[in-house]
Design an enzyme around this catalytic site. Sequence first.
Site, short mmCIF file in Angstrom:
data_model
loop_
_atom_site.label_atom_id
_atom_site.label_comp_id
_atom_site.label_asym_id
_atom_site.label_seq_id
_atom_site.Cartn_x
_atom_site.Cartn_y
_atom_site.Cartn_z
N THR A 44 0.83 -1.21 0.00
CA THR A 44 0.00 0.00 0.00
C THR A 44 0.86 1.25 0.00
OG1 THR A 44 -1.69 -1.17 1.27
CG2 THR A 44 -1.81 1.23 1.25
N TYR A 107 -12.88 -4.24 -2.87
CA TYR A 107 -14.02 -3.76 -3.65
C TYR A 107 -15.05 -4.85 -3.95
CZ TYR A 107 -16.91 -1.33 -7.04
OH TYR A 107 -17.99 -0.78 -7.67
N TYR A 133 -2.97 -10.37 4.22
CA TYR A 133 -2.95 -8.97 4.64
C TYR A 133 -4.39 -8.51 4.81
CZ TYR A 133 -2.08 -3.87 4.10
OH TYR A 133 -2.04 -2.51 4.26
N ARG A 138 -9.36 -0.22 4.31
CA ARG A 138 -9.03 0.12 2.92
C ARG A 138 -9.76 -0.75 1.91
NH1 ARG A 138 -4.84 3.38 0.87
NH2 ARG A 138 -3.59 4.37 2.48
N LYS A 161 -0.46 -10.21 8.02
CA LYS A 161 -0.32 -8.82 8.44
C LYS A 161 -1.71 -8.37 8.88
CE LYS A 161 0.60 -4.14 6.72
NZ LYS A 161 0.94 -3.31 5.53
N ILE A 203 5.00 -4.55 10.01
CA ILE A 203 5.17 -3.99 8.66
C ILE A 203 4.82 -2.52 8.79
CG2 ILE A 203 4.38 -4.04 6.27
CD1 ILE A 203 4.03 -7.03 6.51
#
Length: 291
Positions: A44, A107, A133, A138, A161, A203
């Site tokens: 990201t 999405y 992740y 997001r 993550k 991270i």
Amino acid sequence: MIQGSMVALVTPMTPDNTLDWSALEKLVDWHLEQGTDAIVAVGTTGESATLDMEEHLAVIKAVVDQVGGRIPVIAGTGANSLTEALQLTRGARDAGADACLLVTPYYNKPSQEGLYRFHKTIAEQVDIPQYLYNVPGRTGVDMLPETVLRLAEVPNIQGIKEATGDMVRARTLIEQAPDGFIIISGDDATAVELMLLGGKGDISVTANVVPKAIAELCSLAIAGRAEEARALNERLMPLHQAMFVEANPIPVKWSLMEMGRIQSGIRLPMTPLDERFHDRVRDALQGADLV
């Protein structure tokens, strides 16, 4: 096992938004000098969403080549298209990455079964260690602990993550995950607490600007030295907060520009840091003796 401070590396760009290969090499060398334990390329923070396929794989290859095997390189290869995620993951493997980091397919808003089948398919088809992740803020989809634990049984899937900042969830995963499956923080502000629970690293966005300090922080926390780790984290908290006054990677790229380490390039739809945040971010940088 990959563990410790894993910088979510920015992708440097020139003012006209072409990739700045010289700055990328210098950033990698700086992290090697400062004690960063692993580099996450094109996640990201590395603007994976604005790089095309060729650029994405070229950045991974450039980081792998510059690191030269000295520390692990984890390649961001997630996508909301299975075909694209497979192509990126295969490309990262062929470029010599040590592992891949795959964000939940954004999405689409898949079911938990959809998430399970998506990640299982990639793990079965591409022979490289893979890390899940989860960042629902997001992606619009939350991979629940029960789905993570199902995937933890799949060969090649070696950790997650977890970027929710939820310590109850973190504890559940740490206590119930099988041996060899690790939980890594994806939230700088709460990373110390996750590592003190038994997590194996962070991270980190903040590591872009203070790599040595985040490496020390992770070392202390993983070793269980809670008082020292929390004290250092408290000193770093203004930086953690400053890196998210606008959407990542806007503040961290502006910070690195202020520090003279990269140029001003950032691609639309991301925009340069709004002027109303300049003083706040600069104050945090000055407080850490970075500018």
